[in-house]
Design a protein around this motif. Structure first.
Motif, PDB file in Angstrom:
ATOM      1  N   GLN A  21     -22.592 -25.259  41.339  1.00 13.57           N
ATOM      2  CA  GLN A  21     -22.028 -26.311  42.183  1.00 13.57           C
ATOM      3  C   GLN A  21     -20.709 -25.915  42.846  1.00 13.57           C
ATOM      4  OE1 GLN A  21     -23.227 -29.402  42.853  1.00 13.57           O
ATOM      5  NE2 GLN A  21     -25.044 -29.343  41.556  1.00 13.57           N
ATOM      6  N   SER A  22     -19.895 -25.118  42.152  1.00 13.51           N
ATOM      7  CA  SER A  22     -18.582 -24.798  42.706  1.00 13.51           C
ATOM      8  C   SER A  22     -18.193 -23.360  42.384  1.00 13.51           C
ATOM      9  CB  SER A  22     -17.507 -25.749  42.156  1.00 13.51           C
ATOM     10  OG  SER A  22     -17.367 -25.592  40.754  1.00 13.51           O
ATOM     11  N   LEU A  23     -17.355 -22.807  43.253  1.00 18.59           N
ATOM     12  CA  LEU A  23     -16.888 -21.430  43.122  1.00 18.59           C
ATOM     13  C   LEU A  23     -15.384 -21.393  43.365  1.00 18.59           C
ATOM     14  CD1 LEU A  23     -17.226 -18.268  43.089  1.00 18.59           C
ATOM     15  CD2 LEU A  23     -17.627 -18.452  45.553  1.00 18.59           C
ATOM     16  N   THR A  24     -14.660 -20.691  42.489  1.00 24.59           N
ATOM     17  CA  THR A  24     -13.221 -20.498  42.648  1.00 24.59           C
ATOM     18  C   THR A  24     -12.880 -19.043  42.395  1.00 24.59           C
ATOM     19  OG1 THR A  24     -12.730 -22.759  41.915  1.00 24.59           O
ATOM     20  CG2 THR A  24     -10.924 -21.179  41.848  1.00 24.59           C
ATOM     21  N   PHE A  25     -12.022 -18.476  43.231  1.00 23.74           N
ATOM     22  CA  PHE A  25     -11.509 -17.139  42.969  1.00 23.74           C
ATOM     23  C   PHE A  25     -10.091 -17.021  43.521  1.00 23.74           C
ATOM     24  CE2 PHE A  25     -13.967 -16.759  46.964  1.00 23.74           C
ATOM     25  CZ  PHE A  25     -12.991 -16.294  47.831  1.00 23.74           C
ATOM     26  N   LYS A  26      -9.328 -16.099  42.917  1.00 22.33           N
ATOM     27  CA  LYS A  26      -7.980 -15.809  43.398  1.00 22.33           C
ATOM     28  C   LYS A  26      -7.999 -14.480  44.137  1.00 22.33           C
ATOM     29  CE  LYS A  26      -4.272 -16.494  40.848  1.00 22.33           C
ATOM     30  NZ  LYS A  26      -3.213 -16.311  39.807  1.00 22.33           N
ATOM     31  N   LYS A  70     -22.558 -26.809  47.558  1.00 25.94           N
ATOM     32  CA  LYS A  70     -23.594 -27.643  48.174  1.00 25.94           C
ATOM     33  C   LYS A  70     -23.132 -28.180  49.530  1.00 25.94           C
ATOM     34  CE  LYS A  70     -26.079 -26.871  44.616  1.00 25.94           C
ATOM     35  NZ  LYS A  70     -27.103 -25.811  44.691  1.00 25.94           N
ATOM     36  N   THR A  71     -21.920 -28.700  49.603  1.00 19.06           N
ATOM     37  CA  THR A  71     -21.423 -29.252  50.861  1.00 19.06           C
ATOM     38  C   THR A  71     -20.697 -28.206  51.695  1.00 19.06           C
ATOM     39  OG1 THR A  71     -19.268 -29.899  49.950  1.00 19.06           O
ATOM     40  CG2 THR A  71     -21.089 -31.468  49.711  1.00 19.06           C
ATOM     41  N   ARG A  72     -20.285 -27.109  51.063  1.00 16.67           N
ATOM     42  CA  ARG A  72     -19.498 -26.033  51.681  1.00 16.67           C
ATOM     43  C   ARG A  72     -18.094 -26.504  52.074  1.00 16.67           C
ATOM     44  NH1 ARG A  72     -23.332 -21.943  52.950  1.00 16.67           N
ATOM     45  NH2 ARG A  72     -24.661 -21.965  51.090  1.00 16.67           N
ATOM     46  N   ASP A  73     -17.639 -27.601  51.475  1.00 19.98           N
ATOM     47  CA  ASP A  73     -16.237 -27.964  51.624  1.00 19.98           C
ATOM     48  C   ASP A  73     -15.378 -26.903  50.958  1.00 19.98           C
ATOM     49  OD1 ASP A  73     -16.732 -30.309  53.002  1.00 19.98           O
ATOM     50  OD2 ASP A  73     -16.835 -31.528  51.190  1.00 19.98           O
ATOM     51  N   ASN A 105     -16.345 -32.563  55.026  1.00 20.57           N
ATOM     52  CA  ASN A 105     -17.377 -33.076  55.937  1.00 20.57           C
ATOM     53  C   ASN A 105     -17.356 -32.359  57.285  1.00 20.57           C
ATOM     54  OD1 ASN A 105     -18.189 -34.975  53.993  1.00 20.57           O
ATOM     55  ND2 ASN A 105     -16.720 -36.489  54.749  1.00 20.57           N
ATOM     56  N   GLY A 106     -17.101 -31.051  57.244  1.00 20.45           N
ATOM     57  CA  GLY A 106     -17.144 -30.246  58.450  1.00 20.45           C
ATOM     58  C   GLY A 106     -15.871 -30.240  59.273  1.00 20.45           C
ATOM     59  N   ALA A 124     -15.394 -34.990  45.465  1.00 17.04           N
ATOM     60  CA  ALA A 124     -15.123 -35.022  46.903  1.00 17.04           C
ATOM     61  C   ALA A 124     -13.639 -35.175  47.211  1.00 17.04           C
ATOM     62  CB  ALA A 124     -15.919 -36.152  47.552  1.00 17.04           C
ATOM     63  N   ASP A 125     -12.902 -35.888  46.364  1.00 19.19           N
ATOM     64  CA  ASP A 125     -11.476 -36.123  46.627  1.00 19.19           C
ATOM     65  C   ASP A 125     -10.679 -34.828  46.651  1.00 19.19           C
ATOM     66  OD1 ASP A 125     -12.018 -38.781  46.808  1.00 19.19           O
ATOM     67  OD2 ASP A 125     -11.324 -39.277  44.787  1.00 19.19           O
ATOM     68  N   PHE A 126     -11.150 -33.823  45.962  1.00 15.56           N
ATOM     69  CA  PHE A 126     -10.421 -32.555  45.899  1.00 15.56           C
ATOM     70  C   PHE A 126     -10.287 -31.926  47.286  1.00 15.56           C
ATOM     71  CE2 PHE A 126     -10.367 -27.909  45.432  1.00 15.56           C
ATOM     72  CZ  PHE A 126      -9.281 -27.738  44.562  1.00 15.56           C
ATOM     73  N   TYR A 127     -11.247 -32.178  48.163  1.00 14.67           N
ATOM     74  CA  TYR A 127     -11.299 -31.508  49.460  1.00 14.67           C
ATOM     75  C   TYR A 127     -10.731 -32.352  50.609  1.00 14.67           C
ATOM     76  CZ  TYR A 127     -14.424 -28.502  46.805  1.00 14.67           C
ATOM     77  OH  TYR A 127     -14.949 -27.654  45.851  1.00 14.67           O
ATOM     78  N   THR A 128     -10.311 -33.569  50.331  1.00 13.65           N
ATOM     79  CA  THR A 128      -9.802 -34.426  51.389  1.00 13.65           C
ATOM     80  C   THR A 128      -8.441 -33.942  51.875  1.00 13.65           C
ATOM     81  OG1 THR A 128      -8.875 -35.931  49.733  1.00 13.65           O
ATOM     82  CG2 THR A 128     -11.056 -36.452  50.611  1.00 13.65           C
ATOM     83  N   ILE A 129      -8.124 -34.283  53.100  1.00 16.27           N
ATOM     84  CA  ILE A 129      -6.894 -33.832  53.740  1.00 16.27           C
ATOM     85  C   ILE A 129      -5.666 -34.415  53.040  1.00 16.27           C
ATOM     86  CG2 ILE A 129      -7.020 -35.689  55.443  1.00 16.27           C
ATOM     87  CD1 ILE A 129      -5.805 -33.740  57.473  1.00 16.27           C
ATOM     88  N   PRO A 130      -4.653 -33.603  52.727  1.00 13.33           N
ATOM     89  CA  PRO A 130      -3.427 -34.115  52.109  1.00 13.33           C
ATOM     90  C   PRO A 130      -2.621 -34.975  53.097  1.00 13.33           C
ATOM     91  CG  PRO A 130      -3.652 -31.730  51.811  1.00 13.33           C
ATOM     92  CD  PRO A 130      -4.653 -32.137  52.832  1.00 13.33           C
TER      93      PRO A 130
END
Length: 269
Positions: A64-69, A84-87, A101-102, A255-261
C-alpha cells in the motif's frame, strides 16, 4: 431423582453451549485472506521473468505504501508514496513537495525550491525507484529491442511506450535491460519529453548497481547515472544515488497525510 435430572440437563446445556461456541469460532480460525489474481499473460515472457526475480507482481500489488530516504548534499529527502493513489510527499528541512488527487503542491517558508519544477520532480524518483514494477502499469505497450552490449555482457531489452493520454508524459519511452542469467534488472534507458512537445530519440542511462530485499521485494539500493555517446552508456556521471530507510508494506498513511499544508500552494495555479 429430580436433582439427578436437573444435573443431567445442566450438563447437556453446558456441552451444547460449548459446541455452539466452537462452531462460531471456527470461521475466524480458518478464514484466509483473498489473494489478488493477476493475469501475467498480458506481459511478455521476458518481463514476467524479471518481475518474478524481483519478488513477483502479486507481492508488489499487495503493498500500500512506500517510503525511502535519499541522502543529498544539500539536505536529505524522505519520499513517501501511496502505491494505489500515487499520492506523494517529499519532505526536507527546507521544503515539502506533494500531490493529492492529482494536484501537486509546494510548501516552504521561503522561495528555496522553484515552483515551476515541482510537478516535474514530485514523482520522478518514485518512478526510477519502483522499477521494474512500475512498468506493469495500465496503458503500456511492450515491444522487442536490441540488446545492450556493455562490459562484455549482452543485456536483453524490453521497450516500453505509453498509450496516448497516459500519465504526465505519454511520449516518454523506456528500455529495461536485464542480466541474461540472473534476470535481474541492470540498466534503464529513458527519454525525457516533458515540455518539448514531441518524442525524443535521446536516451539517458541509469545503472542499477545494487538491490536490497524489503518485505519480499528486490528494491534499488544504488543507482548511477551514466554519460552517453551515440545513445549508449560510457562512464559513470557523478556518485551513485543511495537509498536508505526503505519501508514498503501493506498499510497506508491515510489520505490526510498527503493533503496540502497550511503554507502550501498548488503549483499549477
Amino acid at each position: 431423582m429430580k436433582k439427578i435430572l436437573l444435573t443431567l440437563l445442566a450438563g447437556v446445556l453446558l456441552i451444547s453451549c460449548k459446541s455452539e461456541n466452537k462452531k462460531e469460532a471456527l470461521p475466524l480460525q480458518t478464514e484466509i485472506a483473498p489473494v489478488e489474481q493477476i493475469d501475467l499473460s498480458i506481459y511478455p515472457q521476458a518481463y514476467q521473468d524479471v518481475l518474478a526475480t524481483h519478488g513477483g507482481l502479486a507481492q508488489w500489488s499487495a503493498m500500500q505504501s512506500l517510503t525511502f530516504k535519499m541522502p543529498k548534499e544539500n539536505g536529505d529527502e524522505v519520499h513517501t508514496t501511496d502505491l494505489k493513489t500515487r499520492d506523494v510527499v517529499i519532505e526536507t528541512e527546507k521544503y515539502q513537495i506533494g500531490s493529492h488527487n492529482g494536484k501537486v503542491w509546494l510548501a516552504q517558508d521561503s522561495t528555496y525550491y522553484p515552483k515551476n519544477r515541482a510537478r516535474f520532480y514530485h514523482n520522478l524518483m518514485f518512478y526510477f525507484y519502483t522499477m521494474p514494477f512500475i512498468l506493469a502499469d495500465d496503458g503500456i505497450v511492450y515491444s522487442e529491442t536490441a540488446s545492450l552490449e556493455k562490459d562484455g555482457i549482452s543485456y536483453p531489452g524490453i521497450k516500453i511506450a505509453y498509450q496516448s493520454n497516459v500519465g504526465d508524459s505519454p511520449d516518454d519511452e523506456y528500455i529495461l535491460y536485464y542480466h541474461p542469467e540472473s534476470k535481474k534488472m541492470e540498466w534503464l534507458a529513458y527519454t525525457v519529453t516533458r515540455g518539448q512537445g514531441s518524442k525524443s530519440t535521446d536516451f539517458h542511462f541509469i545503472k542499477y548497481n545494487k538491490w536490497q530485499e524489503v518485505n519480499g521485494l528486490l528494491l534499488p539500493e544504488e543507482l548511477t547515472w551514466y554519460k552517453t555517446e551515440n545513445n549508449l552508456p560510457t562512464e559513470a556521471r557523478g556518485k551513485p544515488r543511495i537509498f536508505t530507510n526503505v519501508d514498503i508494506d501493506a498499510s497506508h498513511m491515510g489520505a490526510d497525510f498527503y493533503t496540502i499544508p497550511d503554507n502550501g500552494v498548488y503549483v499549477d495555479e
